[in-house]
Design an enzyme around this catalytic site. Structure first.
Site, PDB file in Angstrom:
ATOM      1  CE  LYS A  93     -53.755   4.153 -96.918  1.00  0.00           C
ATOM      2  NZ  LYS A  93     -53.359   5.422 -97.312  1.00  0.00           N
ATOM      3  CD  GLN A 107     -53.629   7.522-100.564  1.00  0.00           C
ATOM      4  OE1 GLN A 107     -54.170   7.107 -99.440  1.00  0.00           O
ATOM      5  NE2 GLN A 107     -52.848   6.809-100.880  1.00  0.00           N
ATOM      6  CG  ASP A 158     -51.789   9.179 -93.318  1.00  0.00           C
ATOM      7  OD1 ASP A 158     -51.528   8.240 -93.307  1.00  0.00           O
ATOM      8  OD2 ASP A 158     -52.266   9.901 -94.398  1.00  0.00           O
TER       9      ASP A 158
HETATM   10  N1  LIG Z   1     -51.770  10.100 -96.855  1.00  0.00           N
HETATM   11  C1  LIG Z   1     -51.242   8.898 -97.272  1.00  0.00           C
HETATM   12  N2  LIG Z   1     -50.872   7.894 -96.324  1.00  0.00           N
HETATM   13  C2  LIG Z   1     -50.514   6.703 -96.724  1.00  0.00           C
HETATM   14  O1  LIG Z   1     -50.161   5.777 -95.855  1.00  0.00           O
HETATM   15  C3  LIG Z   1     -49.925   6.568 -98.067  1.00  0.00           C
HETATM   16  C4  LIG Z   1     -50.298   7.551 -98.903  1.00  0.00           C
HETATM   17  N3  LIG Z   1     -50.723   8.751 -98.626  1.00  0.00           N
HETATM   18  N4  LIG Z   1     -49.874   7.495-100.345  1.00  0.00           N
HETATM   19  C5  LIG Z   1     -49.089   6.142-100.759  1.00  0.00           C
HETATM   20  C6  LIG Z   1     -48.566   5.637 -99.793  1.00  0.00           C
HETATM   21  C7  LIG Z   1     -48.481   4.040-100.333  1.00  0.00           C
HETATM   22  N5  LIG Z   1     -49.265   3.258 -99.159  1.00  0.00           N
HETATM   23  C8  LIG Z   1     -49.644   1.922 -99.206  1.00  0.00           C
HETATM   24  C9  LIG Z   1     -50.505   1.337 -98.264  1.00  0.00           C
HETATM   25  C10 LIG Z   1     -50.770  -0.001 -98.261  1.00  0.00           C
HETATM   26  C11 LIG Z   1     -50.131  -1.043 -99.456  1.00  0.00           C
HETATM   27  C12 LIG Z   1     -50.454  -2.103 -99.557  1.00  0.00           C
HETATM   28  O2  LIG Z   1     -51.198  -2.617 -98.753  1.00  0.00           O
HETATM   29  N6  LIG Z   1     -49.712  -2.950-100.389  1.00  0.00           N
HETATM   30  C13 LIG Z   1     -50.290  -4.233-100.723  1.00  0.00           C
HETATM   31  C14 LIG Z   1     -50.362  -4.637-101.808  1.00  0.00           C
HETATM   32  C15 LIG Z   1     -51.569  -3.798-102.516  1.00  0.00           C
HETATM   33  C16 LIG Z   1     -51.870  -3.959-103.818  1.00  0.00           C
HETATM   34  O3  LIG Z   1     -51.803  -5.052-104.424  1.00  0.00           O
HETATM   35  O4  LIG Z   1     -51.743  -2.875-104.952  1.00  0.00           O
HETATM   36  C17 LIG Z   1     -48.954  -5.161-100.200  1.00  0.00           C
HETATM   37  O5  LIG Z   1     -47.870  -4.757-100.091  1.00  0.00           O
HETATM   38  O6  LIG Z   1     -49.187  -6.339 -99.925  1.00  0.00           O
HETATM   39  C18 LIG Z   1     -49.142  -0.302-100.184  1.00  0.00           C
HETATM   40  C19 LIG Z   1     -48.764   1.197-100.000  1.00  0.00           C
HETATM   41  C20 LIG Z   1     -49.703   4.046 -98.190  1.00  0.00           C
HETATM   42  N7  LIG Z   1     -49.263   5.457 -98.604  1.00  0.00           N
END
Ligand SMILES: Nc1nc(=O)c2c([nH]1)NC[C@@H]1CN(c3ccc(C(=O)N[C@@H](CCC(=O)O)C(=O)O)cc3)C=[N+]21
Ligand SMILES: NC(=O)C1=CN([C@@H]2O[C@H](COP(=O)(O)OP(=O)(O)OC[C@H]3O[C@@H](n4cnc5c(N)ncnc54)[C@H](OP(=O)(O)O)[C@@H]3O)[C@@H](O)[C@H]2O)C=CC1
Length: 269
Positions: free
Chosen positions: A29, A73, A96
């Site tokens: 992020k 987070q 969020d």
């Molecule tokens: N307050 C809060 N807000 C959130 O938005 C939040 C959170 N807590 N806790 C956990 C979850 C999970 N989440 C993700 C965000 C981006 C990817 C992301 O970019 N994933 C990449 C890969 C990342 C990697 O390689 O590990 C993809 O799918 O291509 C995944 C999961 C947001 N969350």
């Protein structure tokens, strides 16, 4: 020259504890913020930090005029009262969309949330930009968490889909999903959704991410989704991949919400 030059959007991120997945998401992020010209401010707190410490960090971010978005987070360590903490995030900075009041407004007819939760918004954006009609369609959302499944089902409803929600105690889920034009799955169980769960031509959005060991990849693991991708591709008209699908959209929506928040403050349309 544009009037907005010099007015920089700012995002504050609070990360509590050492969870490796949370650290990765937060790192992604912050990197995305840098690329987009959003100033980010990161507060890292130890696993055993007190609730007061987080509340006072939030209070100072709420007051800080150069911060337009605040993100705590999730998940938080067990000893912390998540609801109390999320309630403290000022509604105008809740990019969020997890303040219970924002979520309530998302659920209630005739009310508008200030911000829509990023994963839900990302899923709908994927559908809209791909030309998938939502109005009147049968949508099934698998998972009902506050962070992913619930807001996505509420947002699909706002877009006039007929929505069914499946969860861990649902019986014969495949019979329900087979009727759906749109299937969104946010569970975290690899290969849960098989090809025979889908109606031919359905659109499938895979929110789930599950880490599996992979010594050949950079961090020693890679992510797989809830959908048996190869099988689904043979039946559905479109399937989002993992990685490279909803995850990056979630981040894009966080940037978009932060920018919207800054524009509101600076009165830029
Ligand atoms: N307050 C809060 N807000 C959130 O938005 C939040 C959170 N807590 N806790 C956990 C979850 C999970 N989440 C993700 C965000 C981006 C990817 C992301 O970019 N994933 C990449 C890969 C990342 C990697 O390689 O590990 C993809 O799918 O291509 C995944 C999961 C947001 N969350
Ligand atoms: N790409 C992204 O941007 C994001 C990805 N994620 C990913 O999405 C997945 C879900 O995350 P999150 O919502 O936070 O997880 P939670 O564990 O909070 O929720 C999981 C949900 O899935 C349901 N569930 C569990 N097992 C089954 C099953 N066998 N069949 C049907 N439903 C089931 C649970 O039901 P019940 O309510 O009955 O317990 C619950 O509602 C994870 O893999 C996470 O990493 C999450 C957020 C953002």
């Amino acid at each position: 020259m544009k009037e907005s030059i010099g007015k920089v959007p700012g995002l504050a991120v609070i990360l509590v504890g050492q969870r490796r997945d949370s650290q990765t998401y937060v790192r992604n992020k912050i990197k995305a913020c840098e690329e987009a010209g959003i100033k980010s401010l990161m507060t890292e707190l130890p696993e055993d930090c007190t609730e007061d410490k987080i509340l006072s960090a939030l209070s100072s971010f709420n007051e800080n005029p150069s911060i337009h978005g605040i993100l705590v987070q999730l998940p938080l360590p067990k000893h912390l009262d998540e609801e109390k903490i999320l309630n403290m995030v000022s509604l105008e900075k809740d990019v969020d969309g997890f303040n219970p009041l924002n979520m309530g407004n998302l659920a209630m007819r005739g009310r508008e949330p200030v911000f829509i939760p990023c994963t839900a918004k990302g899923c709908i954006e994927l559908l809209l930009r791909s030309g998938v009609e939502i109005m009147g369609k049968k949508a099934v959302v698998i998972g009902r968490s506050n962070i992913a499944g619930l807001p996505t089902s509420l947002l699909l409803q706002r877009h006039h889909a007929t929505v069914s929600i499946l969860h861990a105690l649902s019986k014969n889920p495949d019979q329900i999903t087979r009727q759906a034009d749109i299937v969104v799955t946010a569970v975290g169980v690899p290969n849960l959704v098989r090809g025979h769960w889908l109606k031919p031509g359905a659109v499938v959005i895979d929110v789930g991410t599950y880490p599996i060991e992979d010594p050949s990849s950079e961090f020693g693991y890679r992510l797989i989704g809830d959908v048996c991708y190869e099988e689904a591709l043979g039946v559905a008209s479109a399937v989002t991949p993992v990685p490279g699908g909803v995850g990056p959209m979630t981040i894009a929506m966080l940037l978009s919400n932060t920018l919207d928040s800054a524009k509101r403050v600076y009165d830029i349309t």
